[in-house]
Design a protein around this motif. Structure first.
Motif, PDB file in Angstrom:
ATOM      1  N   GLN A   1      45.920 -20.673  39.890  1.00  0.00           N
ATOM      2  CA  GLN A   1      45.845 -20.497  41.342  1.00  0.00           C
ATOM      3  C   GLN A   1      45.894 -19.024  41.723  1.00  0.00           C
ATOM      4  O   GLN A   1      45.179 -18.581  42.627  1.00  0.00           O
TER       5      GLN A   1
ATOM      6  N   THR B   1      38.547 -29.441  48.696  1.00  0.00           N
ATOM      7  CA  THR B   1      39.396 -30.152  47.756  1.00  0.00           C
ATOM      8  C   THR B   1      38.896 -31.587  47.679  1.00  0.00           C
ATOM      9  O   THR B   1      38.055 -32.005  48.481  1.00  0.00           O
ATOM     10  N   THR B   2      39.415 -32.346  46.749  1.00  0.00           N
ATOM     11  CA  THR B   2      39.010 -33.741  46.618  1.00  0.00           C
ATOM     12  C   THR B   2      39.200 -34.506  47.920  1.00  0.00           C
ATOM     13  O   THR B   2      38.400 -35.376  48.275  1.00  0.00           O
ATOM     14  N   GLU B   3      40.265 -34.177  48.647  1.00  0.00           N
ATOM     15  CA  GLU B   3      40.537 -34.873  49.905  1.00  0.00           C
ATOM     16  C   GLU B   3      39.367 -34.770  50.881  1.00  0.00           C
ATOM     17  O   GLU B   3      39.131 -35.675  51.677  1.00  0.00           O
ATOM     18  N   ASP B   4      38.640 -33.658  50.812  1.00  0.00           N
ATOM     19  CA  ASP B   4      37.523 -33.451  51.738  1.00  0.00           C
ATOM     20  C   ASP B   4      36.341 -34.356  51.433  1.00  0.00           C
ATOM     21  O   ASP B   4      35.418 -34.464  52.243  1.00  0.00           O
TER      22      ASP B   4
ATOM     23  N   GLU C   1      35.486 -25.359  44.675  1.00  0.00           N
ATOM     24  CA  GLU C   1      36.728 -26.101  44.769  1.00  0.00           C
ATOM     25  C   GLU C   1      37.830 -25.131  45.145  1.00  0.00           C
ATOM     26  O   GLU C   1      37.856 -23.988  44.688  1.00  0.00           O
ATOM     27  N   ASN C   2      38.729 -25.560  45.998  1.00  0.00           N
ATOM     28  CA  ASN C   2      39.782 -24.671  46.495  1.00  0.00           C
ATOM     29  C   ASN C   2      40.872 -24.507  45.437  1.00  0.00           C
ATOM     30  O   ASN C   2      41.972 -25.037  45.561  1.00  0.00           O
ATOM     31  N   ASP C   3      40.566 -23.755  44.389  1.00  0.00           N
ATOM     32  CA  ASP C   3      41.469 -23.618  43.251  1.00  0.00           C
ATOM     33  C   ASP C   3      42.775 -22.922  43.590  1.00  0.00           C
ATOM     34  O   ASP C   3      43.780 -23.105  42.899  1.00  0.00           O
TER      35      ASP C   3
ATOM     36  N   GLY D   1      44.746 -25.946  45.154  1.00  0.00           N
ATOM     37  CA  GLY D   1      44.600 -27.280  44.582  1.00  0.00           C
ATOM     38  C   GLY D   1      45.713 -27.604  43.605  1.00  0.00           C
ATOM     39  O   GLY D   1      46.315 -26.722  42.995  1.00  0.00           O
TER      40      GLY D   1
ATOM     41  N   ILE E   1      44.759 -33.326  43.066  1.00  0.00           N
ATOM     42  CA  ILE E   1      43.702 -33.310  44.079  1.00  0.00           C
ATOM     43  C   ILE E   1      42.513 -32.460  43.655  1.00  0.00           C
ATOM     44  O   ILE E   1      41.712 -32.041  44.479  1.00  0.00           O
ATOM     45  N   ARG E   2      42.365 -32.210  42.350  1.00  0.00           N
ATOM     46  CA  ARG E   2      41.264 -31.387  41.868  1.00  0.00           C
ATOM     47  C   ARG E   2      40.069 -32.241  41.451  1.00  0.00           C
ATOM     48  O   ARG E   2      40.226 -33.344  40.959  1.00  0.00           O
TER      49      ARG E   2
END
Length: 372
Positions: free
Chosen positions: A79, A110-113, A141-143, A146, A150-151
């Protein structure tokens, strides 16, 4: 389907991996590599195509400034590297796109999106608006925030899901390997494959593991999975190297072209099939399986023999045959704790004993998508 789909595509998603942007593990961001991929995007824009760029490289770009020589294994350091690298990566992209008088933007997901329907719609609206304004969205991806839970795990799958999200005509994966081979390219006698008609045709190939440079998280396995997602949803895929990208996008017979066979569906059903996260399972008897697969009907309680998992009404569930083969996904209309008392019973019987609100489908046909 032929390679004419490459040159006729009006909306294109291009994904470029970390190894293509940074070279060997620990090296700095390669300015020439960024320039090459931007030139390829500009080439597409000059012929009138809209382009979304899914770019890896944030973590890798942050390694050298932090004095790291290899991709860190612990999440916190990953991160931190991403936080440093994101700024370097997008600044370099903006500088290069300005050479072509193109505006680029950064979109972190992120995966949530993607797996939550409301987030999915918001991401879709944002990307469509950016494209309509002539912007080149650069997605990663928002590393930097994340977590393991949620990755996406790799940007190949992210790119495939983005292609569904925006209804792309073509997905392009730019890799450190110039094509798909019938064996690891380092093996003597390995042959490049120019055209893949069906994913099933390559299931017995030894396609190897993770990438060779040590800075990415994917590999050929994730690229095949991306092809499976995109082609199954009606979007062909092209796999090529950065060196060959411009020629491949111009229609040259380089790289590997994966033909699409799935039919374009609504955005909602594509999300349900490929991006939603199942919260439970419904096991069907043979008659219900036949009805779902052959007649396209709704799923009624009478055809369900078991329920697994905990979920609430509106969640995604997997719909399975007795031998646990997943045949469909759907949005369930009842909470998991309500369903056991309904199993094997007709809706009229349920209405008579439990109330009128039970005289309806477990999964309506409009909320159900077949898989495979």
């Amino acid at each position: 389907m032929s390679r004419s789909a490459v040159t006729s595509a009006k909306r294109v998603v291009i994904k470029i991996g970390s190894s293509s942007l940074t070279g060997s593990a620990g090296s700095a961001l390669d300015s020439q590599a960024v320039s090459q991929i931007v030139d390829a995007v500009a080439q597409l824009r000059s012929r009138g195509a809209e382009v979304v760029l899914v770019s890896s490289g944030a973590i890798a770009a942050g390694l050298a400034p932090l004095g790291l020589t290899t991709r860190p294994k612990d999440l916190a350091t990953q991160q931190a590297a991403a936080s440093v690298g994101q700024g370097l990566l997008i600044a370099k992209y903006n500088e290069n796109f300005s050479r072509h008088n193109l505006v680029s933007s950064q979109v972190l997901l992120t995966t949530e999106d993607v797996v939550r329907r409301s987030h999915y719609q918001n991401a879709q609206q944002t990307l469509n608006k950016l494209l309509s304004l002539g912007v080149v969205p650069i997605i990663n991806e928002n590393d930097s925030v994340g977590t393991q839970e949620i990755r996406f795990g790799d940007n190949d799958r992210l790119a495939a899901l983005v292609s569904l999200l925006i209804g792309a005509d073509l997905l392009v994966l730019v890799s450190d390997v110039d094509a798909l081979y019938d064996a690891p390219p380092s093996h003597a006698g390995a042959k490049a494959i120019s055209f893949v008609d069906h994913i099933a045709d390559i299931e017995n190939f030894d396609i190897g593991g993770a990438g060779s440079a040590g800075v990415g998280s994917g590999g050929m396995v994730t690229k095949i999975e991306a092809a499976r997602i995109s082609t199954g949803a009606g979007t062909p895929m092209l796999l090529t190297s950065l060196t060959n990208a411009a020629n491949a996008l111009a229609g040259a017979e380089v790289g590997t072209f994966f033909a699409s066979h799935g039919t374009r569906s609504t955005s909602r059903l594509l999300w349900l099939a490929h991006a939603s996260t199942p919260r439970g399972r419904l096991i069907l008897d043979a008659g219900a399986v036949t009805a779902i697969l052959e007649r396209g009907v709704s799923l009624l309680p009478a055809g369900v023999t078991a329920v697994e998992g905990e979920f609430i009404a509106g969640d995604t569930v997997e719909i399975m045959s007795a031998d646990k083969k997943v045949i469909a996904r759907g949005l369930v209309a009842f909470d998991s704790h309500e369903i056991p008392q309904m199993l094997g019973r007709s809706t009229k019987e349920l209405a008579a004993t439990l109330g009128a609100e039970y005289e309806r489908e477990l999964v309506h046909r409009d909320d159900l998508v077949l898989l495979g």
